[in-house]
Design a protein around this motif. Structure first.
Motif, PDB file in Angstrom:
ATOM      1  N   GLY A   1       2.257  10.179  -5.009  1.00 25.42           N
ATOM      2  CA  GLY A   1       2.665  11.380  -4.311  1.00 25.42           C
ATOM      3  C   GLY A   1       1.930  11.673  -3.024  1.00 25.42           C
ATOM      4  O   GLY A   1       2.020  12.790  -2.496  1.00 25.42           O
ATOM      5  N   ASP A   2       1.224  10.683  -2.476  1.00 25.01           N
ATOM      6  CA  ASP A   2       0.486  10.920  -1.230  1.00 25.01           C
ATOM      7  C   ASP A   2       1.413  11.019  -0.027  1.00 25.01           C
ATOM      8  O   ASP A   2       1.099  11.720   0.945  1.00 25.01           O
ATOM      9  CB  ASP A   2      -0.527   9.799  -0.995  1.00 25.01           C
ATOM     10  CG  ASP A   2      -1.785   9.976  -1.831  1.00 25.01           C
ATOM     11  OD1 ASP A   2      -1.902  11.018  -2.499  1.00 25.01           O
ATOM     12  OD2 ASP A   2      -2.651   9.071  -1.814  1.00 25.01           O
ATOM     13  N   ILE A   3       2.536  10.292  -0.076  1.00 23.47           N
ATOM     14  CA  ILE A   3       3.496  10.363   1.024  1.00 23.47           C
ATOM     15  C   ILE A   3       4.904  10.392   0.439  1.00 23.47           C
ATOM     16  O   ILE A   3       5.134   9.982  -0.699  1.00 23.47           O
ATOM     17  CB  ILE A   3       3.366   9.172   2.003  1.00 23.47           C
ATOM     18  CG1 ILE A   3       3.618   7.844   1.271  1.00 23.47           C
ATOM     19  CG2 ILE A   3       2.016   9.150   2.685  1.00 23.47           C
ATOM     20  CD1 ILE A   3       3.670   6.662   2.212  1.00 23.47           C
ATOM     21  N   THR A   4       5.858  10.866   1.236  1.00 19.46           N
ATOM     22  CA  THR A   4       7.250  10.918   0.809  1.00 19.46           C
ATOM     23  C   THR A   4       7.964   9.628   1.198  1.00 19.46           C
ATOM     24  O   THR A   4       7.453   8.823   1.997  1.00 19.46           O
ATOM     25  CB  THR A   4       7.965  12.100   1.467  1.00 19.46           C
ATOM     26  OG1 THR A   4       8.050  11.861   2.883  1.00 19.46           O
ATOM     27  CG2 THR A   4       7.223  13.398   1.220  1.00 19.46           C
ATOM     28  N   ARG A   5       9.175   9.444   0.652  1.00 18.76           N
ATOM     29  CA  ARG A   5       9.974   8.270   1.000  1.00 18.76           C
ATOM     30  C   ARG A   5      10.306   8.249   2.491  1.00 18.76           C
ATOM     31  O   ARG A   5      10.269   7.197   3.134  1.00 18.76           O
ATOM     32  CB  ARG A   5      11.257   8.245   0.165  1.00 18.76           C
ATOM     33  CG  ARG A   5      12.162   7.056   0.445  1.00 18.76           C
ATOM     34  CD  ARG A   5      13.331   7.031  -0.517  1.00 18.76           C
ATOM     35  NE  ARG A   5      12.898   6.767  -1.875  1.00 18.76           N
ATOM     36  CZ  ARG A   5      12.719   5.541  -2.371  1.00 18.76           C
ATOM     37  NH1 ARG A   5      12.922   4.479  -1.602  1.00 18.76           N
ATOM     38  NH2 ARG A   5      12.336   5.378  -3.609  1.00 18.76           N
ATOM     39  N   ASP A   6      10.642   9.413   3.053  1.00 18.20           N
ATOM     40  CA  ASP A   6      10.960   9.473   4.487  1.00 18.20           C
ATOM     41  C   ASP A   6       9.739   9.117   5.330  1.00 18.20           C
ATOM     42  O   ASP A   6       9.853   8.420   6.352  1.00 18.20           O
ATOM     43  CB  ASP A   6      11.466  10.861   4.859  1.00 18.20           C
ATOM     44  CG  ASP A   6      12.870  11.126   4.323  1.00 18.20           C
ATOM     45  OD1 ASP A   6      13.572  10.142   4.001  1.00 18.20           O
ATOM     46  OD2 ASP A   6      13.256  12.310   4.228  1.00 18.20           O
TER      47      ASP A   6
ATOM     48  N   GLU B   1      16.074  -1.706   7.731  1.00 19.19           N
ATOM     49  CA  GLU B   1      17.101  -1.195   8.642  1.00 19.19           C
ATOM     50  C   GLU B   1      18.121  -0.297   7.952  1.00 19.19           C
ATOM     51  O   GLU B   1      18.655   0.620   8.567  1.00 19.19           O
ATOM     52  CB  GLU B   1      17.838  -2.360   9.313  1.00 19.19           C
ATOM     53  CG  GLU B   1      16.940  -3.367  10.021  1.00 19.19           C
ATOM     54  CD  GLU B   1      16.232  -2.798  11.246  1.00 19.19           C
ATOM     55  OE1 GLU B   1      16.458  -1.614  11.582  1.00 19.19           O
ATOM     56  OE2 GLU B   1      15.448  -3.536  11.867  1.00 19.19           O
ATOM     57  N   LEU B   2      18.407  -0.562   6.681  1.00 21.78           N
ATOM     58  CA  LEU B   2      19.446   0.183   5.969  1.00 21.78           C
ATOM     59  C   LEU B   2      18.844   0.938   4.793  1.00 21.78           C
ATOM     60  O   LEU B   2      18.019   0.393   4.059  1.00 21.78           O
ATOM     61  CB  LEU B   2      20.524  -0.768   5.442  1.00 21.78           C
ATOM     62  CG  LEU B   2      21.243  -1.649   6.464  1.00 21.78           C
ATOM     63  CD1 LEU B   2      22.278  -2.526   5.746  1.00 21.78           C
ATOM     64  CD2 LEU B   2      21.895  -0.823   7.556  1.00 21.78           C
ATOM     65  N   ILE B   3      19.268   2.174   4.605  1.00 20.22           N
ATOM     66  CA  ILE B   3      18.843   2.935   3.438  1.00 20.22           C
ATOM     67  C   ILE B   3      19.780   2.602   2.266  1.00 20.22           C
ATOM     68  O   ILE B   3      20.869   2.053   2.452  1.00 20.22           O
ATOM     69  CB  ILE B   3      18.820   4.451   3.716  1.00 20.22           C
ATOM     70  CG1 ILE B   3      20.196   4.964   4.117  1.00 20.22           C
ATOM     71  CG2 ILE B   3      17.792   4.764   4.794  1.00 20.22           C
ATOM     72  CD1 ILE B   3      20.269   6.471   4.301  1.00 20.22           C
TER      73      ILE B   3
ATOM     74  N   VAL C   1       8.604   5.155   8.107  1.00 22.74           N
ATOM     75  CA  VAL C   1       8.109   5.044   9.479  1.00 22.74           C
ATOM     76  C   VAL C   1       6.585   4.899   9.531  1.00 22.74           C
ATOM     77  O   VAL C   1       5.997   4.908  10.612  1.00 22.74           O
ATOM     78  CB  VAL C   1       8.542   6.268  10.319  1.00 22.74           C
ATOM     79  CG1 VAL C   1      10.052   6.309  10.450  1.00 22.74           C
ATOM     80  CG2 VAL C   1       8.035   7.571   9.704  1.00 22.74           C
ATOM     81  N   HIS C   2       5.946   4.756   8.389  1.00 19.62           N
ATOM     82  CA  HIS C   2       4.488   4.686   8.346  1.00 19.62           C
ATOM     83  C   HIS C   2       4.006   3.364   8.973  1.00 19.62           C
ATOM     84  O   HIS C   2       4.590   2.307   8.737  1.00 19.62           O
ATOM     85  CB  HIS C   2       3.985   4.780   6.911  1.00 19.62           C
ATOM     86  CG  HIS C   2       2.539   5.137   6.803  1.00 19.62           C
ATOM     87  ND1 HIS C   2       1.515   4.245   7.059  1.00 19.62           N
ATOM     88  CD2 HIS C   2       1.932   6.321   6.475  1.00 19.62           C
ATOM     89  CE1 HIS C   2       0.358   4.841   6.881  1.00 19.62           C
ATOM     90  NE2 HIS C   2       0.576   6.101   6.534  1.00 19.62           N
ATOM     91  N   PRO C   3       2.948   3.406   9.809  1.00 20.65           N
ATOM     92  CA  PRO C   3       2.486   2.172  10.462  1.00 20.65           C
ATOM     93  C   PRO C   3       1.966   1.118   9.498  1.00 20.65           C
ATOM     94  O   PRO C   3       1.884  -0.062   9.853  1.00 20.65           O
ATOM     95  CB  PRO C   3       1.371   2.671  11.387  1.00 20.65           C
ATOM     96  CG  PRO C   3       0.959   4.000  10.848  1.00 20.65           C
ATOM     97  CD  PRO C   3       2.195   4.589  10.257  1.00 20.65           C
TER      98      PRO C   3
ATOM     99  N   TRP D   1       0.838  -1.197   0.000  1.00 21.16           N
ATOM    100  CA  TRP D   1       0.000   0.000   0.000  1.00 21.16           C
ATOM    101  C   TRP D   1       0.873   1.247   0.000  1.00 21.16           C
ATOM    102  O   TRP D   1       0.577   2.231  -0.696  1.00 21.16           O
ATOM    103  CB  TRP D   1      -0.902  -0.013   1.226  1.00 21.16           C
ATOM    104  CG  TRP D   1      -1.771   1.196   1.337  1.00 21.16           C
ATOM    105  CD1 TRP D   1      -3.001   1.379   0.791  1.00 21.16           C
ATOM    106  CD2 TRP D   1      -1.444   2.428   2.022  1.00 21.16           C
ATOM    107  NE1 TRP D   1      -3.470   2.632   1.086  1.00 21.16           N
ATOM    108  CE2 TRP D   1      -2.544   3.299   1.841  1.00 21.16           C
ATOM    109  CE3 TRP D   1      -0.352   2.861   2.763  1.00 21.16           C
ATOM    110  CZ2 TRP D   1      -2.564   4.580   2.375  1.00 21.16           C
ATOM    111  CZ3 TRP D   1      -0.356   4.138   3.289  1.00 21.16           C
ATOM    112  CH2 TRP D   1      -1.459   4.987   3.094  1.00 21.16           C
ATOM    113  N   ILE D   2       1.958   1.210   0.744  1.00 21.74           N
ATOM    114  CA  ILE D   2       2.851   2.359   0.855  1.00 21.74           C
ATOM    115  C   ILE D   2       3.484   2.694  -0.495  1.00 21.74           C
ATOM    116  O   ILE D   2       3.598   3.871  -0.876  1.00 21.74           O
ATOM    117  CB  ILE D   2       3.936   2.086   1.908  1.00 21.74           C
ATOM    118  CG1 ILE D   2       3.347   2.202   3.318  1.00 21.74           C
ATOM    119  CG2 ILE D   2       5.106   3.028   1.752  1.00 21.74           C
ATOM    120  CD1 ILE D   2       2.912   3.596   3.702  1.00 21.74           C
ATOM    121  N   ALA D   3       3.917   1.676  -1.236  1.00 21.42           N
ATOM    122  CA  ALA D   3       4.540   1.923  -2.540  1.00 21.42           C
ATOM    123  C   ALA D   3       3.560   2.612  -3.490  1.00 21.42           C
ATOM    124  O   ALA D   3       3.930   3.510  -4.255  1.00 21.42           O
ATOM    125  CB  ALA D   3       5.033   0.616  -3.138  1.00 21.42           C
TER     126      ALA D   3
END
Length: 242
Positions: free
Chosen positions: A146-151, A197-199, A155-157, A138-140
């Protein structure tokens, strides 16, 4: 094309069990990473079934005249059906499922990648790390429009909510794509225990700056654990010489 490869998996620091699975074909024909879900026994079984079914299908049909893209799509579909059959035979595992990311390299054909879920394929070329697969989450989708940024996504639940995985009657998304490979490229197949854990710049550094594939894979897992190791972590690295 000459390939060198290595793989390793670790339960991480929080979970006492490992629901990830991977397979490297001894002759370098294909590479698999799967990340199971659905409780301890269910997740382990789902990823095991997927890995085994994909491996078996590719081995048995390797000489088929069908193109590699179709071969891989059918291998993933076969794995999906096998997991569903196991769910029906074992109701206690009825909610299990798994992601999968697979690379197939067949002579005289373009290499192909297939995936379902959020296990990823990256390609490192000339000090540039590119994510080849797009997460089925869902996040992708929210990031794409453009609803949310990568940052915000990190941390999105709801960042772990999959829009597609193996083990579902309504499986509606198996992404197959051709891979462009050049001499000196590196491929990374991994579960989200690494990318949580890693970017990407951290991942790039460990692969680019470590001369040994085995050490790079080990260092990636240890770095993910240092950052928290909240999930199982699986890494498969492939170097390409043409």
């Amino acid at each position: 094309m000459k390939l060198d490869s290595t793989g390793c998996t670790d339960p991480g620091l929080i979970r006492a069990y490992n629901q990830d699975s991977y397979y490297i074909d001894p002759t370098g024909r294909f590479f698999i990473v799967a990340d199971g879900m659905g409780g301890h026994a269910g997740g382990e079984e789902a990823s095991r079934i997927a890995t085994e079914e994909i491996r078996s299908y590719l081995e048995q049909n390797w000489e088929s005249p069908q193109p590699a893209s179709k071969l891989l799509e059918q291998a993933l579909s076969t794995a999906n059906k096998a997991i569903i059959q196991d769910q029906q035979n074992n109701p206690e595992r009825s909610d299990m499922g798994t992601t999968a990311v697979v690379v197939v390299i067949r002579p005289s054909e373009s290499p192909v990648c297939g995936h379902v879920g959020d296990s990823r394929l990256y390609r490192l070329r000339a000090s540039q790390l590119q994510q080849i697969t797009q997460d089925h989450t869902w996040i992708a989708k929210a990031m794409k429009i453009g609803d949310i940024t990568r940052d915000e996504a990190r941390v999105h639940p709801y960042r772990h909510v999959l829009s597609s995985c193996l083990g579902r009657q309504d499986l509606n998304q198996i992404d197959i794509q051709l891979l462009d490979l050049e001499n000196g490229d590196h491929l990374l197949l991994c579960s989200d225990g690494l990318t949580e854990e890693l970017i990407d710049p951290q991942i790039l550094g460990y692969i680019r700056d470590t001369p040994s594939l085995e050490k790079a894979a080990h260092d990636l897992i240890e770095a993910a654990k240092t950052e928290g190791g909240h999930d199982n972590i699986t890494v498969v690295l492939v170097s390409v010489e043409i």
